[in-house]
Design an enzyme around this catalytic site. Structure first.
Site, PDB file in Angstrom:
ATOM      1  N   HIS A 394       0.852  -1.191   0.000  1.00 43.61           N
ATOM      2  CA  HIS A 394       0.000   0.000   0.000  1.00 43.61           C
ATOM      3  C   HIS A 394       0.883   1.234   0.000  1.00 43.61           C
ATOM      4  O   HIS A 394       1.370   1.659   1.047  1.00 43.61           O
ATOM      5  CB  HIS A 394      -0.906   0.034   1.242  1.00 43.61           C
ATOM      6  CG  HIS A 394      -1.954  -1.023   1.272  1.00 43.61           C
ATOM      7  ND1 HIS A 394      -2.611  -1.379   2.428  1.00 43.61           N
ATOM      8  CD2 HIS A 394      -2.487  -1.800   0.296  1.00 43.61           C
ATOM      9  CE1 HIS A 394      -3.478  -2.334   2.164  1.00 43.61           C
ATOM     10  NE2 HIS A 394      -3.422  -2.600   0.873  1.00 43.61           N
ATOM     11  N   GLU A 395       1.124   1.818  -1.138  1.00 44.38           N
ATOM     12  CA  GLU A 395       1.778   3.126  -1.203  1.00 44.38           C
ATOM     13  C   GLU A 395       0.705   4.191  -1.039  1.00 44.38           C
ATOM     14  O   GLU A 395      -0.305   4.174  -1.745  1.00 44.38           O
ATOM     15  CB  GLU A 395       2.522   3.309  -2.523  1.00 44.38           C
ATOM     16  CG  GLU A 395       3.078   4.706  -2.728  1.00 44.38           C
ATOM     17  CD  GLU A 395       3.982   5.173  -1.595  1.00 44.38           C
ATOM     18  OE1 GLU A 395       3.676   6.221  -0.978  1.00 44.38           O
ATOM     19  OE2 GLU A 395       4.976   4.479  -1.301  1.00 44.38           O
ATOM     20  N   HIS A 473       7.507   1.883   5.155  1.00 45.06           N
ATOM     21  CA  HIS A 473       8.553   2.668   4.493  1.00 45.06           C
ATOM     22  C   HIS A 473       8.184   4.148   4.551  1.00 45.06           C
ATOM     23  O   HIS A 473       7.019   4.508   4.618  1.00 45.06           O
ATOM     24  CB  HIS A 473       8.747   2.208   3.054  1.00 45.06           C
ATOM     25  CG  HIS A 473       9.607   0.989   2.955  1.00 45.06           C
ATOM     26  ND1 HIS A 473      10.674   0.896   2.097  1.00 45.06           N
ATOM     27  CD2 HIS A 473       9.578  -0.176   3.657  1.00 45.06           C
ATOM     28  CE1 HIS A 473      11.253  -0.287   2.247  1.00 45.06           C
ATOM     29  NE2 HIS A 473      10.598  -0.960   3.184  1.00 45.06           N
ATOM     30  N   GLU A 492      11.615   1.133   7.149  1.00 41.27           N
ATOM     31  CA  GLU A 492      12.741   1.674   6.389  1.00 41.27           C
ATOM     32  C   GLU A 492      13.375   2.784   7.238  1.00 41.27           C
ATOM     33  O   GLU A 492      14.168   2.514   8.105  1.00 41.27           O
ATOM     34  CB  GLU A 492      12.256   2.180   5.030  1.00 41.27           C
ATOM     35  CG  GLU A 492      13.364   2.632   4.099  1.00 41.27           C
ATOM     36  CD  GLU A 492      12.811   3.282   2.856  1.00 41.27           C
ATOM     37  OE1 GLU A 492      13.404   3.105   1.786  1.00 41.27           O
ATOM     38  OE2 GLU A 492      11.781   3.981   2.937  1.00 41.27           O
ATOM     39  N   GLU A 498      17.797   1.049  -2.199  1.00 39.74           N
ATOM     40  CA  GLU A 498      17.241   1.646  -3.412  1.00 39.74           C
ATOM     41  C   GLU A 498      18.070   2.824  -3.909  1.00 39.74           C
ATOM     42  O   GLU A 498      18.065   3.135  -5.105  1.00 39.74           O
ATOM     43  CB  GLU A 498      15.796   2.089  -3.164  1.00 39.74           C
ATOM     44  CG  GLU A 498      15.635   3.205  -2.150  1.00 39.74           C
ATOM     45  CD  GLU A 498      14.184   3.396  -1.726  1.00 39.74           C
ATOM     46  OE1 GLU A 498      13.478   2.376  -1.632  1.00 39.74           O
ATOM     47  OE2 GLU A 498      13.785   4.537  -1.500  1.00 39.74           O
TER      48      GLU A 498
END
Length: 688
Positions: A394-395, A473, A492, A498
């Site tokens: 889920h962003e 995150h 995160e 990344e």
């Protein structure tokens, strides 16, 4: 002798970095650690202003530093105070974590509850309690405001808690109030040269009189049990003095409160070596016990996923011809996970809302509607058939109102598909996290202000209702709340793998041995290790480790949810090295730091919670080094088979990164382990 020389150095240099406030004290209350080495004292000045001092072996390490808060209208609660009572307690107890870097935690401390009352002649003077807990390895300090006639609803406009260090130690720091939250490279300077506003944990190393790099005293400033409060950063008030700085609401207020109320704990970690900071358990001990009664459904594990290909630009999150989250791609990853024993498969970009300007917006996300080329029912069913599970994603774009409006139905949907872990994201920048006001307007808040602190808590509580754990995150920093909400598996909250993608600019080979002693002090991190194709990310953005160094990350950067982050096809040429990723646990019974110097190198050993096996990881910066450590952490009288994954001769993160050797030999606790680390290299060992 070493400690005595350090303390003499402190005495000689204390006057050089700014005078402490005069202590014309009317009261002095002292509480010592159980071993007697660490001592905290609270004093009231002649005008009733409380200060605290912290001493190690009789010598001051934090000079008298002010306490108190500023309420609405500049009204200071922490002036004209008198002592109404002092209660002290000695506690020694142990408790067991459902998962963690250690299985059993000892909580051994002395506590003093100092009850203060305003001496103003009013019939109902306001009251405040200063609570000190002194452990052998640090101090926890917080404020409590009991229910009282003179103080009901109130606003905190500033917090006056100060940290006045008596020396000018080396500091590792990142700036607060930057657009990128906590995702920065740490800087190493003298404390007097650090920035104006700093995030915590702030790690400090004091000089060692003999020049032994890892042997000087180390400290870290952080906080614990951050609940319904603004996160604390540190604002400079002198060359080596800082004050708590609370992230403000858009209204300017720092904290909205109602009695009874308490602040988070302000913590000072103290260790004789940097490794002592890593194994410090204060944040967990200062956090409330689990609010989830049955934690049996919370299961650590390892996962792969549709993720790195998007960072490489091969696939996209948005829909279209290169869309990554398709049914076919997901089933391919599920096949790989099933073949190699991974418990989860992450699929990012499966749901509607990614098209357009999703970043720093999030208004269009649906957490229940898949893209047409992703069959959620079929993929989830296929994962179950193959003995693995989907990991949800889920962003939110940092849009808490949109996410909270869909949270219950979204979590229920995931649970109905046997999803037990969801990775959430909050890609937004600066003071740009939307909040809907009572008037229906949109205000903008900080990621670590009280509004978002409470949002993250609500997401954990709603997820727990569906027996779902979270991997957050762009989160709030960790403050020990994984004890209170054990379904907060990992987060995160730092500059992870990344940034080694073509767009990220790289992290540098000193980043990991810095993270271990800075960011990792706040708890688990989903760094996403395991990149084997180390030179495919583009010129100037190669992953700054050797392949053996990537294996070491699974031991060094603790997380109960670990990713094998590379593309499955990149593991095929190196299945002998991939075996370590398959073998290494994510849940530990015991952790020991064998050596280390912040930013330069580190070696950590951990014992598996479900067997007698040990694992070791070592990492160096851009300088080649030799690891030489005793194996006395192994069980005496037992023979172990050591499988050693090390850098080959001539390995180098820049010129020859995929050069490794795998050795096997018999060892006991009486042996030593010696291995050469290449520039940017590492070492990973299984003791079976």
């Amino acid at each position: 002798m070493r400690l005595a020389c350090f303390l003499l150095f402190v005495i000689m240099t204390a006057a050089a970095y700014g005078p402490a406030p005069a202590e014309a004290q009317t009261d002095r209350m002292v509480v010592a650690s159980p071993d007697g080495r660490l001592e905290a004292a609270v004093t009231l000045t002649a005008d009733g202003v409380p200060h605290y001092r912290l001493s190690l072996d009789g010598q001051t390490i934090v000079a008298p530093s002010r306490l108190g808060v500023v309420l609405a209208g500049g009204d200071t609660l922490g002036v004209d105070m008198t002592v109404a009572g002092v209660d002290t307690t000695l506690r020694d107890r142990t408790w067991t974590q459902p998962w963690g870097a250690t299985q059993t935690v000892r909580d051994h401390h002395r506590e003093a509850r100092i009850q203060l009352s305003e001496d103003t002649g009013e019939p109902n003077p306001r009251r405040m309690v200063i609570v000190l807990r002194v452990f052998d390895d640090g101090l926890g300090l917080r404020y409590e405001w009991p229910e009282q006639p003179g103080l009901d609803r109130f606003r905190i406009e500033d917090e006056l808690t100060a940290f006045r260090f008596v020396d000018n130690p080396t500091a590792w720091w990142i700036r607060a109030y930057e657009a990128d939250r906590y995702e920065q490279l740490y800087r190493e300077t003298r404390l007097s040269d650090a920035g104006y506003a700093l995030h915590t944990p702030l790690t400090l190393a004091f000089p060692d009189p003999y020049g032994t790099p890892e042997a000087g005293p180390h400290m870290a400033v952080h906080e614990a049990a951050l609940l319904d409060y603004a996160a604390m950063s540190l604002r400079r008030i002198g060359p080596t003095a800082f004050e708590a700085d609370l992230a403000p609401w858009s209204t300017g207020t720092r904290v909205y409160a109602r009695t009874p109320f308490s602040s988070p704990w302000r913590t000072v970690l103290v260790g004789d070596t940097p490794g002592d900071l890593v194994t410090n358990q204060m944040a967990l001990n200062l956090s409330p016990p689990s609010r989830i009664e049955d934690t049996s459904w919370i299961q650590p594990g390892k996962y792969i996923g549709i993720w790195w290909a998007m960072h490489l630009g091969e696939w996209t999150w948005v829909s279209g011809p290169r869309h990554g989250a398709t049914t076919a791609h997901a089933k391919w990853y599920i096949d790989f996970a099933s073949k190699h024993g991974f418990s989860g498969v992450l699929v990012e970009g499966w749901n509607e809302g990614w098209d357009g300007t999703w970043a720093a917006s999030g208004w269009d996300f649906s957490f229940t509607t898949p893209y047409p080329d992703f069959d959620l029912d079929a993929v989830a069913s296929y994962a179950r058939e193959k003995g693995t599970r989907l990991i949800g994603h889920h962003e939110t774009g940092g849009n808490a109102p949109v996410y909270e409006a869909q949270m219950d139905t979204a979590y229920a949907l995931m649970a109905s598909h046997d999803v037990s872990v969801i990775k959430t994201g909050y890609v937004n920048y600066g003071m740009n996290f939307p909040r809907i006001t009572a008037e229906g307007d949109t205000a903008r808040e900080w990621n670590y202000g009280q509004f978002m602190v409470n949002h993250y808590r609500r997401s954990l509580e709603a997820a727990a209702e569906q027996e779902i754990a979270l991997n957050i995150h762009e989160p709030m920093k960790g403050t020990g709340l994984r004890r209170t909400y054990p379904n907060l598996l990992t987060r995160e909250g730092a500059r992870g793998q990344e940034f080694n993608a073509p767009w990220g600019g790289g992290n540098g080979p000193d980043h990991v041995p810095t993270l271990v002693f800075t960011r990792m002090l706040e708890g688990p991190m989903d760094f996403t290790p395991g990149i084997f194709d180390l030179t495919a990310t583009g010129e100037g953005a190669d992953v700054p480790t050797t392949l053996a160094g990537q294996l070491a990350l699974y031991v060094l950067l603790y997380s109960p949810l670990q990713m094998a982050a590379d593309l499955p096809e990149n593991y095929e040429p190196h299945m002998d090295a991939f075996q370590f990723i398959k073998d290494v646990p994510v849940n530990w019974a015991e952790t020991t730091v064998l050596n280390g110097r912040v930013g330069d190198y580190v070696t950590i050993a951990r014992r598996d919670r479900h067997s007698a096996d040990w694992y070791l990881g070592a990492k160096t910066d851009g300088t080649a080094r030799t690891v030489d450590v005793p194996l006395d952490f192994l069980e005496a009288g037992t023979r172990y088979t050591a499988t050693i994954y090390r850098d080959a001769a001539g390995a180098d993160w820049q010129a020859n990164s995929v050069a490794y050797v795998i050795d096997t030999r018999e060892v006991t606790a009486a042996d030593r382990l010696t291995a050469d680390l290449a520039p940017g290299g590492g070492l990973a060992v299984r003791f079976e």
